[in-house]
Design a protein around this motif. Structure first.
Motif, PDB file in Angstrom:
ATOM      1  N   LEU A   1       0.904  -1.357  -0.415  1.00  0.00           N
ATOM      2  CA  LEU A   1       0.131  -0.150   0.187  1.00  0.00           C
ATOM      3  C   LEU A   1       0.722   0.919  -0.516  1.00  0.00           C
ATOM      4  O   LEU A   1       0.447   1.872  -0.766  1.00  0.00           O
ATOM      5  N   TYR A   2       1.947   1.864   0.865  1.00  0.00           N
ATOM      6  CA  TYR A   2       3.387   3.056   0.939  1.00  0.00           C
ATOM      7  C   TYR A   2       3.637   3.038  -0.523  1.00  0.00           C
ATOM      8  O   TYR A   2       3.639   3.461  -0.659  1.00  0.00           O
ATOM      9  N   ALA A   3       4.227   1.703  -1.402  1.00  0.00           N
ATOM     10  CA  ALA A   3       4.850   1.722  -2.589  1.00  0.00           C
ATOM     11  C   ALA A   3       3.889   2.109  -3.211  1.00  0.00           C
ATOM     12  O   ALA A   3       4.230   3.118  -3.618  1.00  0.00           O
ATOM     13  N   GLN A   4       3.241   2.081  -2.820  1.00  0.00           N
ATOM     14  CA  GLN A   4       1.962   2.094  -4.045  1.00  0.00           C
ATOM     15  C   GLN A   4       1.128   3.988  -4.441  1.00  0.00           C
ATOM     16  O   GLN A   4       1.413   4.502  -4.992  1.00  0.00           O
ATOM     17  N   LEU A   5       1.273   3.918  -3.092  1.00  0.00           N
ATOM     18  CA  LEU A   5       1.314   5.565  -2.432  1.00  0.00           C
ATOM     19  C   LEU A   5       2.390   7.016  -3.016  1.00  0.00           C
ATOM     20  O   LEU A   5       1.938   7.233  -3.573  1.00  0.00           O
ATOM     21  N   LEU A   6       3.252   6.211  -2.826  1.00  0.00           N
ATOM     22  CA  LEU A   6       4.433   6.604  -3.160  1.00  0.00           C
ATOM     23  C   LEU A   6       4.291   6.965  -4.358  1.00  0.00           C
ATOM     24  O   LEU A   6       4.729   8.290  -5.070  1.00  0.00           O
ATOM     25  N   LYS A   7       4.174   5.714  -5.116  1.00  0.00           N
ATOM     26  CA  LYS A   7       4.582   5.850  -7.056  1.00  0.00           C
ATOM     27  C   LYS A   7       3.908   7.265  -7.540  1.00  0.00           C
ATOM     28  O   LYS A   7       3.615   7.615  -8.891  1.00  0.00           O
ATOM     29  N   GLU A   8       1.821   7.197  -6.913  1.00  0.00           N
ATOM     30  CA  GLU A   8       1.566   8.486  -7.433  1.00  0.00           C
ATOM     31  C   GLU A   8       2.080   9.381  -6.698  1.00  0.00           C
ATOM     32  O   GLU A   8       0.856  10.342  -6.840  1.00  0.00           O
ATOM     33  N   ALA A   9       2.843   9.924  -5.913  1.00  0.00           N
ATOM     34  CA  ALA A   9       3.189  10.972  -5.547  1.00  0.00           C
ATOM     35  C   ALA A   9       4.060  11.858  -6.503  1.00  0.00           C
ATOM     36  O   ALA A   9       4.521  11.591  -7.703  1.00  0.00           O
ATOM     37  N   PRO A  10       3.502  12.672  -7.210  1.00  0.00           N
ATOM     38  CA  PRO A  10       4.090  13.658  -8.096  1.00  0.00           C
ATOM     39  C   PRO A  10       5.460  14.043  -8.172  1.00  0.00           C
ATOM     40  O   PRO A  10       6.462  14.572  -9.333  1.00  0.00           O
ATOM     41  N   GLU A  11       5.487  14.699  -6.614  1.00  0.00           N
ATOM     42  CA  GLU A  11       7.156  15.334  -6.736  1.00  0.00           C
ATOM     43  C   GLU A  11       7.869  14.010  -6.919  1.00  0.00           C
ATOM     44  O   GLU A  11       9.156  14.546  -6.771  1.00  0.00           O
ATOM     45  N   LEU A  12       7.781  13.028  -6.878  1.00  0.00           N
ATOM     46  CA  LEU A  12       9.311  11.737  -7.223  1.00  0.00           C
ATOM     47  C   LEU A  12       9.539  12.010  -8.061  1.00  0.00           C
ATOM     48  O   LEU A  12       9.810  12.085  -9.616  1.00  0.00           O
ATOM     49  N   ASP A  13      11.247  12.310  -8.687  1.00  0.00           N
ATOM     50  CA  ASP A  13      11.879  12.023  -9.345  1.00  0.00           C
ATOM     51  C   ASP A  13      11.431  10.461  -9.799  1.00  0.00           C
ATOM     52  O   ASP A  13      11.701   9.520  -9.103  1.00  0.00           O
ATOM     53  N   GLU A  14      12.533  10.678 -11.640  1.00  0.00           N
ATOM     54  CA  GLU A  14      11.919   9.265 -11.984  1.00  0.00           C
ATOM     55  C   GLU A  14      13.469   7.472 -11.713  1.00  0.00           C
ATOM     56  O   GLU A  14      13.064   6.694 -11.665  1.00  0.00           O
ATOM     57  N   GLY A  15      14.237   8.184 -10.766  1.00  0.00           N
ATOM     58  CA  GLY A  15      15.267   7.111  -9.773  1.00  0.00           C
ATOM     59  C   GLY A  15      14.408   6.705  -9.039  1.00  0.00           C
ATOM     60  O   GLY A  15      14.611   5.569  -8.852  1.00  0.00           O
ATOM     61  N   THR A  16      13.758   7.963  -8.526  1.00  0.00           N
ATOM     62  CA  THR A  16      13.130   7.330  -6.499  1.00  0.00           C
ATOM     63  C   THR A  16      11.647   6.649  -7.455  1.00  0.00           C
ATOM     64  O   THR A  16      12.414   5.423  -6.587  1.00  0.00           O
ATOM     65  N   ARG A  17      11.624   6.929  -8.311  1.00  0.00           N
ATOM     66  CA  ARG A  17       9.976   6.061  -8.289  1.00  0.00           C
ATOM     67  C   ARG A  17      10.374   4.997  -9.275  1.00  0.00           C
ATOM     68  O   ARG A  17       9.826   3.378  -8.900  1.00  0.00           O
ATOM     69  N   GLN A  18      11.540   4.208  -9.500  1.00  0.00           N
ATOM     70  CA  GLN A  18      12.543   3.179 -10.216  1.00  0.00           C
ATOM     71  C   GLN A  18      11.926   2.266  -9.015  1.00  0.00           C
ATOM     72  O   GLN A  18      11.854   0.716  -9.268  1.00  0.00           O
ATOM     73  N   ILE A  19      12.820   2.681  -8.193  1.00  0.00           N
ATOM     74  CA  ILE A  19      13.201   2.133  -6.085  1.00  0.00           C
ATOM     75  C   ILE A  19      12.101   1.824  -5.849  1.00  0.00           C
ATOM     76  O   ILE A  19      11.703   0.076  -5.173  1.00  0.00           O
ATOM     77  N   VAL A  20      11.221   3.111  -5.848  1.00  0.00           N
ATOM     78  CA  VAL A  20       9.568   2.309  -5.917  1.00  0.00           C
ATOM     79  C   VAL A  20       9.411   0.557  -5.788  1.00  0.00           C
ATOM     80  O   VAL A  20       8.837  -0.152  -5.857  1.00  0.00           O
ATOM     81  N   SER A  21       9.512   1.604  -7.837  1.00  0.00           N
ATOM     82  CA  SER A  21       8.608  -0.081  -8.115  1.00  0.00           C
ATOM     83  C   SER A  21       9.672  -1.271  -8.168  1.00  0.00           C
ATOM     84  O   SER A  21       8.476  -2.302  -8.116  1.00  0.00           O
ATOM     85  N   GLN A  22      10.676  -1.386  -7.409  1.00  0.00           N
ATOM     86  CA  GLN A  22      11.547  -2.296  -7.015  1.00  0.00           C
ATOM     87  C   GLN A  22      11.059  -3.277  -5.927  1.00  0.00           C
ATOM     88  O   GLN A  22      10.654  -4.107  -6.001  1.00  0.00           O
ATOM     89  N   ILE A  23      10.679  -2.367  -4.749  1.00  0.00           N
ATOM     90  CA  ILE A  23      10.371  -2.377  -3.529  1.00  0.00           C
ATOM     91  C   ILE A  23       8.650  -3.095  -3.760  1.00  0.00           C
ATOM     92  O   ILE A  23       8.560  -4.349  -2.925  1.00  0.00           O
ATOM     93  N   GLU A  24       7.675  -2.807  -4.769  1.00  0.00           N
ATOM     94  CA  GLU A  24       6.391  -3.325  -4.858  1.00  0.00           C
ATOM     95  C   GLU A  24       6.743  -4.262  -5.556  1.00  0.00           C
ATOM     96  O   GLU A  24       6.334  -5.171  -5.297  1.00  0.00           O
ATOM     97  N   THR A  25       7.194  -4.524  -6.446  1.00  0.00           N
ATOM     98  CA  THR A  25       7.952  -5.743  -7.135  1.00  0.00           C
ATOM     99  C   THR A  25       8.950  -6.863  -6.212  1.00  0.00           C
ATOM    100  O   THR A  25       7.964  -8.257  -6.376  1.00  0.00           O
ATOM    101  N   GLN A  26       9.265  -6.803  -5.683  1.00  0.00           N
ATOM    102  CA  GLN A  26      10.545  -7.322  -4.645  1.00  0.00           C
ATOM    103  C   GLN A  26       8.785  -7.809  -3.337  1.00  0.00           C
ATOM    104  O   GLN A  26       9.503  -8.944  -2.757  1.00  0.00           O
ATOM    105  N   THR A  27       8.535  -6.911  -2.824  1.00  0.00           N
ATOM    106  CA  THR A  27       7.183  -7.369  -1.780  1.00  0.00           C
ATOM    107  C   THR A  27       6.186  -8.504  -2.612  1.00  0.00           C
ATOM    108  O   THR A  27       5.814  -9.171  -1.973  1.00  0.00           O
TER     109      THR A  27
END
Length: 308
Positions: A101-127
């Motif tokens: 849930l937290y990973a999905q909320l982070l991905k929707e945050a508009p202020e995230l840069d592309e690098g951070t968004r990819q890290i969040v996607s990796q967290i979601e995938t591994q979870t």
């Protein structure tokens, strides 16, 4: 005088033979009773008084007492495993759901840069991968320890294949793989519909995953005197002979498919399910040409020990 002594000796011998016969019969009867109680799992140390037993009976008593103690310890250990599995399932469910849930909320945050968004996607995938792994392990452990039991009975194989077709036709089409299920034959076999569907699903899921777009997967049946065989044939990457000997071991994954999703437990679970139903799985494969998984389902219900 001599005939009288001979008669007395004969009478004594007959009496001794009679006593030995009665003693032996009683001993054998008690031994048989001990063994029957052990078979019925009702043997207890209080059932017999060792002081009254012969040497042979005493040894049998000690042996069965040790076996009864071991059985109780096994059952106690199985109960602890059941509790442990239930705790794992319960305790990990909420944290994993929260991380996703937290990973999905982070991905929707508009202020995230592309690098951070990819890290969040990796967290979601591994979870998600960890969630799938825990669920698979819990399911396998429950099956192995008898918490979940297959209930094989006479079923139509056609219904099994229809459900398989409904579950995977659209996914295969999206990938561009031709998925054909032969429903012209509808033999009867003995299997648990729900669990056997899961076993076949694990095989079909792998076939779709490892077959390139434009490839072909077919599911068909063959009848034998004692078994109904379900063949799942693909034109995928195939395997070496060395790999076919390893694929049913837990967590095994070919070095060629490390990049694909999976944890290497699906085929192990499939074999466990089919084996518990009295069937078996055979595999033939050729590298770069495809594989055939043949699932043999029995036509007759297997009679287990203790069945009437």
């Amino acid at each position: 005088m001599f005939p009288m002594i001979l008669i007395i000796v004969i009478v004594i011998l007959v009496a001794l033979v009679g006593i030995m016969y009665v003693w032996t019969s009683n001993t054998m009867s008690r031994l048989e009773h001990m063994i029957d109680q052990a078979i019925d799992n009702t043997f207890s140390e209080s059932s017999f008084n060792e002081k009254k037993l012969s040497k042979l009976e005493a040894k049998m008593y000690r042996y069965l007492s040790a076996g009864s103690t071991s059985l109780r310890q096994v059952n106690q250990e199985k109960d602890r495993i059941k509790t442990f599995i239930a705790d794992i399932s319960h305790q990990t469910k909420t944290p994993i759901a929260n991380i996703l849930l937290y990973a999905q909320l982070l991905k929707e945050a508009p202020e995230l840069d592309e690098g951070t968004r990819q890290i969040v996607s990796q967290i979601e995938t591994q979870t998600e991968k960890m969630n799938f792994l825990i669920a698979s392990l819990v399911k396998t452990s429950r099956l192995e320890n008898g918490i979940i039991a297959v209930a094989p009975k006479q079923n139509r194989v056609g219904e099994l294949l229809r459900q398989l077709d409904q579950a995977y036709a659209s996914g295969a089409e999206k990938k561009g793989v031709i998925f054909q299920v032969d429903l012209t034959s509808d033999p009867v076999a003995v299997f648990d519909l729900k669990w056997t569907l899961e076993a076949l699903s694990n095989i079909v899921d792998n076939a779709i995953k490892y077959t390139a777009p434009g490839g072909l997967i077919t599911v068909s049946t063959r009848e034998y005197e004692l078994f109904v065989c379900v063949d799942i044939t693909d034109t995928g990457i195939g395997m070496t002979e060395e790999e076919t000997a390893k694929i049913f071991t837990r967590f095994y994954r070919s070095p060629r498919v490390y990049e694909e999703k999976g944890v290497g437990i699906g085929l192990y679970l499939a074999r466990e399910i089919v084996s518990k139903e009295g069937g078996y799985i055979k595999v033939s494969s050729e590298l770069s040409k495809g594989s055939v998984f043949s699932v043999f389902l029995p036509k007759q219900l297997r009679v287990t020990e203790g069945s009437p």
